[in-house]
Enzyme design. Structure first.
Site, PDB file in Angstrom:
ATOM      1  N   VAL A   1      54.725 -10.504  32.233  1.00 42.67           N
ATOM      2  CA  VAL A   1      55.014 -10.202  33.724  1.00 42.67           C
ATOM      3  C   VAL A   1      54.478 -10.978  34.695  1.00 42.67           C
ATOM      4  CG1 VAL A   1      55.654  -7.655  33.366  1.00 42.67           C
ATOM      5  CG2 VAL A   1      53.457  -8.314  33.971  1.00 42.67           C
TER       6      VAL A   1
ATOM      7  N   ALA B   1      41.821  -2.517  42.994  1.00 44.56           N
ATOM      8  CA  ALA B   1      42.318  -3.110  43.892  1.00 44.56           C
ATOM      9  C   ALA B   1      43.950  -3.364  43.548  1.00 44.56           C
ATOM     10  CB  ALA B   1      41.446  -4.462  43.978  1.00 44.56           C
TER      11      ALA B   1
ATOM     12  N   TYR C   1      40.556  -3.730  38.856  1.00 37.61           N
ATOM     13  CA  TYR C   1      41.760  -2.581  38.501  1.00 37.61           C
ATOM     14  C   TYR C   1      42.344  -1.647  39.454  1.00 37.61           C
ATOM     15  CZ  TYR C   1      44.248   0.881  35.613  1.00 37.61           C
ATOM     16  OH  TYR C   1      45.242   1.717  35.154  1.00 37.61           O
TER      17      TYR C   1
HETATM   18  P1  NAP Z   1      48.550   0.123  26.833  1.00 39.31           P
HETATM   19  O1  NAP Z   1      48.222   1.198  25.941  1.00 39.31           O
HETATM   20  O2  NAP Z   1      47.042  -0.792  26.706  1.00 39.31           O
HETATM   21  O3  NAP Z   1      49.570  -0.648  26.999  1.00 39.31           O
HETATM   22  C1  NAP Z   1      49.969  -1.647  27.835  1.00 39.31           C
HETATM   23  C2  NAP Z   1      51.377  -2.263  27.653  1.00 39.31           C
HETATM   24  O4  NAP Z   1      51.466  -3.278  28.478  1.00 39.31           O
HETATM   25  C3  NAP Z   1      51.620  -2.894  26.249  1.00 39.31           C
HETATM   26  O5  NAP Z   1      52.958  -2.644  25.971  1.00 39.31           O
HETATM   27  C4  NAP Z   1      51.416  -4.351  26.513  1.00 39.31           C
HETATM   28  O6  NAP Z   1      52.236  -5.138  25.678  1.00 39.31           O
HETATM   29  C5  NAP Z   1      51.710  -4.631  28.095  1.00 39.31           C
HETATM   30  N1  NAP Z   1      51.246  -5.628  28.712  1.00 39.31           N
HETATM   31  C6  NAP Z   1      50.107  -5.920  28.640  1.00 39.31           C
HETATM   32  N2  NAP Z   1      49.877  -7.187  29.429  1.00 39.31           N
HETATM   33  C7  NAP Z   1      51.137  -7.697  29.805  1.00 39.31           C
HETATM   34  C8  NAP Z   1      51.792  -8.699  30.400  1.00 39.31           C
HETATM   35  N3  NAP Z   1      51.030  -9.811  30.832  1.00 39.31           N
HETATM   36  N4  NAP Z   1      53.128  -8.721  30.471  1.00 39.31           N
HETATM   37  C9  NAP Z   1      54.020  -7.818  29.813  1.00 39.31           C
HETATM   38  N5  NAP Z   1      53.308  -6.836  29.396  1.00 39.31           N
HETATM   39  C10 NAP Z   1      51.983  -6.741  29.076  1.00 39.31           C
HETATM   40  O7  NAP Z   1      48.307   0.714  28.219  1.00 39.31           O
HETATM   41  P2  NAP Z   1      48.804   2.197  28.857  1.00 39.31           P
HETATM   42  O8  NAP Z   1      47.521   3.119  28.935  1.00 39.31           O
HETATM   43  O9  NAP Z   1      49.808   2.835  28.342  1.00 39.31           O
HETATM   44  O10 NAP Z   1      48.968   1.838  30.484  1.00 39.31           O
HETATM   45  C11 NAP Z   1      50.304   1.593  30.921  1.00 39.31           C
HETATM   46  C12 NAP Z   1      50.164   1.570  32.474  1.00 39.31           C
HETATM   47  O11 NAP Z   1      49.646   2.905  32.964  1.00 39.31           O
HETATM   48  C13 NAP Z   1      49.384   0.568  33.137  1.00 39.31           C
HETATM   49  O12 NAP Z   1      49.754  -0.030  34.387  1.00 39.31           O
HETATM   50  C14 NAP Z   1      48.035   1.334  33.268  1.00 39.31           C
HETATM   51  O13 NAP Z   1      47.200   0.785  34.374  1.00 39.31           O
HETATM   52  C15 NAP Z   1      48.567   2.590  33.717  1.00 39.31           C
HETATM   53  N6  NAP Z   1      47.679   3.876  33.585  1.00 39.31           N
HETATM   54  C16 NAP Z   1      47.151   4.043  32.567  1.00 39.31           C
HETATM   55  C17 NAP Z   1      46.113   5.279  32.208  1.00 39.31           C
HETATM   56  C18 NAP Z   1      45.682   5.766  31.041  1.00 39.31           C
HETATM   57  O14 NAP Z   1      45.025   6.798  31.001  1.00 39.31           O
HETATM   58  N7  NAP Z   1      46.142   5.297  29.971  1.00 39.31           N
HETATM   59  C19 NAP Z   1      45.791   5.839  33.552  1.00 39.31           C
HETATM   60  C20 NAP Z   1      46.299   5.404  34.774  1.00 39.31           C
HETATM   61  C21 NAP Z   1      47.183   4.299  34.879  1.00 39.31           C
HETATM   62  P3  NAP Z   1      51.646  -5.611  24.326  1.00 39.31           P
HETATM   63  O15 NAP Z   1      51.746  -4.539  23.492  1.00 39.31           O
HETATM   64  O16 NAP Z   1      52.560  -6.553  23.711  1.00 39.31           O
HETATM   65  O17 NAP Z   1      50.217  -6.199  24.605  1.00 39.31           O
END
Ligand code: NAP
Length: 246
Positions: free
Chosen positions: A63, A156, A154
């Site tokens: 992205v 920010a 993060y």
């Molecule tokens: P995750 O399990 O670490 O998964 C991250 C996803 O983003 C993976 O599919 C990864 O692809 C993809 N990704 C990483 N860098 C990328 C890039 N440069 N271009 C395209 N895709 C990329 O994270 P998650 O916990 O599901 O989080 C998803 C979203 O929710 C994020 O925006 C995070 O900040 C937000 N969030 C999460 C939580 C939480 O508690 N988990 C809380 C608040 C907000 P690959 O598998 O190919 O690496």
């Protein structure tokens, strides 16, 4: 149940975690979904194979890279002809206290979380404005709302995304394209699995509902914002955080 028949939705970062959960829930509700990964091809293929219905796509997408975003939207336009929804979910952390935070780790998080949202939103908005229909949902975070020691980069990126969404929402509301955010609290995924037990305990103590959320909790809010059930809602943020921040 929310109906997403005739919806065609790109979910960035849907190989794992919240993105994979969103892809499944949207497909269950009748949407065609473009599943994307940056490096986890195999898990993304498994997500794709698990989706009910037909017409789903699998796309490699970084992205933060304008060329990769252009290529992904070219594929979508060729295969689908249109896109009705975008979920800017891809996100990373690179946690460090300010004094130890390297400029490259600040840039990396901003490039993926904030610039990535900008690039994908810009690419999706054009066809949506033309069709006079569309909904964009950004996955932000409770950390962008309340801050957190060791996560200034993060926080920010996520606060910036909420402000970006409000501005774009004002630019394109008259074309019937909506932009909203879903701000999760702590959700069970790879991102939270890596937290030390002590930190997890401290987090739970501050959550009025006394439990972490699951990916479906976030996905249901996303589905609502993509659907016509929310057709008069734009520029808003729905918090899915068990009461952690009100
Ligand atoms: P995750 O399990 O670490 O998964 C991250 C996803 O983003 C993976 O599919 C990864 O692809 C993809 N990704 C990483 N860098 C990328 C890039 N440069 N271009 C395209 N895709 C990329 O994270 P998650 O916990 O599901 O989080 C998803 C979203 O929710 C994020 O925006 C995070 O900040 C937000 N969030 C999460 C939580 C939480 O508690 N988990 C809380 C608040 C907000 P690959 O598998 O190919 O690496």
């Amino acid at each position: 149940m929310t109906n997403l028949n005739d919806h065609k939705v790109l979910v960035t970062g849907s190989s794992r975690g919240i993105g994979a959960g969103i892809a499944k829930v949207l497909a269950d509700m009748g949407a065609q979904v473009a599943v994307t990964y940056s490096s986890s091809k195999e898990p993304a293929e498994k997500v794709l194979a698990s989706l009910p219905g037909e017409g789903h796509l699998l796309i490699q997408l970084n992205v933060g890279d304008p060329e990769s975003v252009d290529a992904a939207f070219k594929t979508i336009n060729e295969k689908w002809g249109s896109i009705t929804g975008l979920v800017n979910n891809a996100g990373i952390t690179a946690d460090q206290l300010l004094m130890r935070l390297k400029p490259e780790d600040f840039d990396r998080v901003i490039d993926t979380n904030l610039k990535g949202t900008f690039l994908c939103t810009k690419a999706a908005t054009k066809p949506m404005m033309k069709a006079r229909k569309g909904s964009i949902v950004n996955i932000t975070s409770v950390i962008g709302q309340m801050g957190n020691a060791g996560q200034s980069n993060y926080a920010a990126s996520k606060a910036g995304t909420e402000a970006f969404a409000k501005s774009v929402a004002q630019e394109i509301a008259s074309r019937n394209v909506r932009v909203n955010n879903v701000a999760p609290g702590f959700i069970v995924t790879d991102m939270t699995d890596v937290l030390p037990d002590e930190q997890k305990k401290a987090i739970l103590a501050n959550i009025p509902m006394n439990q972490l959320g699951n990916v479906e909790d976030v996905a249901m809010a996303v589905a609502f914002l993509l659907s016509d059930d929310s057709k008069y809602i734009t520029g808003q943020t729905i918090a899915v955080n068990g009461g952690l921040y009100m």
